[in-house]
Design a protein around this motif. Structure first.
Motif, short mmCIF file in Angstrom:
data_model
loop_
_atom_site.label_atom_id
_atom_site.label_comp_id
_atom_site.label_asym_id
_atom_site.label_seq_id
_atom_site.Cartn_x
_atom_site.Cartn_y
_atom_site.Cartn_z
N THR A 231 0.97 -1.41 -0.06
CA THR A 231 0.14 0.03 -0.12
C THR A 231 1.01 1.21 -0.17
O THR A 231 0.64 2.25 -0.81
CB THR A 231 -0.92 -0.09 1.19
N TYR B 152 2.23 1.68 -3.40
CA TYR B 152 1.41 2.14 -4.54
C TYR B 152 1.30 3.64 -4.25
O TYR B 152 1.25 4.34 -5.25
CB TYR B 152 0.16 1.69 -4.17
N GLY C 23 2.17 6.27 -6.97
CA GLY C 23 0.97 7.08 -7.41
C GLY C 23 1.40 8.63 -7.51
O GLY C 23 0.60 9.29 -8.27
N LEU D 188 -2.75 5.18 -10.62
CA LEU D 188 -2.86 4.35 -9.44
C LEU D 188 -3.34 4.79 -8.41
O LEU D 188 -4.20 4.19 -7.64
CB LEU D 188 -1.35 4.10 -9.11
N SER E 105 -7.26 4.18 -8.81
CA SER E 105 -7.90 2.87 -8.92
C SER E 105 -8.04 1.91 -7.78
O SER E 105 -7.85 2.31 -6.64
CB SER E 105 -6.89 2.11 -9.70
N SER F 197 -7.97 -1.08 -5.16
CA SER F 197 -6.79 -1.71 -4.74
C SER F 197 -6.38 -3.14 -5.54
O SER F 197 -5.38 -3.36 -5.90
CB SER F 197 -7.03 -1.96 -3.33
N LYS G 219 -4.47 -2.18 -8.65
CA LYS G 219 -3.14 -1.23 -8.56
C LYS G 219 -1.97 -2.10 -8.92
O LYS G 219 -1.22 -1.48 -9.65
CB LYS G 219 -3.02 -0.53 -7.29
N LYS H 53 -1.95 -2.23 -12.66
CA LYS H 53 -1.69 -0.80 -13.22
C LYS H 53 0.12 -0.46 -13.18
O LYS H 53 0.56 0.07 -13.93
CB LYS H 53 -2.64 0.24 -12.72
N LEU H 54 0.39 -0.85 -11.84
CA LEU H 54 1.79 -0.49 -11.74
C LEU H 54 2.52 -1.54 -12.42
O LEU H 54 3.58 -0.97 -13.12
CB LEU H 54 2.12 -0.78 -10.29
#
Length: 149
Positions: free
Chosen positions: A56, A59, A63, A69, A72, A74, A77, A80-81
């Protein structure tokens, strides 16, 4: 540059702590893509809650560079990352990238397939107008011109 080295470099650029870096690199290693957070936490000798907390935090830090990120769910994420970092790794101007290395060794069919896969991931997770997607699309277009003309 190998993927794991690229990830470690990105961790340093984004100011991750050693603990966050360990979780980040393990989570994004290609060979770990099918593993659960609990399994990865166990391999790092930490609890699942600690692993989740570290990710977390990862991210949140990424972000700042990748606003998609922050916006979006959880569950999305990680994908996407991974897409953001894959696009940077494969299309970044500073990286000696896997796709480009394959291209320059004359393995055009393999490079084309990798470009198509990376572009599909970016379009699905980021969107077609995202700067990383457009950068990758430009790299793919240059590749096609050079490889087939």
């Amino acid at each position: 540059m190998q993927w794991a080295d690229f990830l470690a470099n990105e961790a340093a650029i984004h100011g991750l702590s050693p603990e966050q870096t360990a979780a980040f690199v393990e989570r994004l290693k290609t060979e770990n893509s099918g593993k659960s957070e609990a399994k990865l936490a166990s391999e790092l000798n930490i609890g699942a809650a600690a692993f989740k907390k570290r990710m977390t935090e990862v991210y949140d830090k990424f972000g700042q560079s990748y606003p998609e990120l922050a916006n979006s769910e959880s569950r999305g994420k990680l994908e996407k990352l991974r897409a953001c970092l894959t696009a940077k790794y494969n299309g970044g101007q500073d990286a000696h990238t896997t796709i480009k290395e394959i291209h320059f060794t004359g393995r055009y069919s393999e490079a084309e397939t990798m470009y198509q896969q990376a572009l599909a991931i970016c379009e699905r997770t980021l969107n077609v107008g995202h700067p990383d997607t457009m950068m990758l699309r430009g790299s793919y277009a240059r590749f096609l011109r050079e490889a087939y003309h």
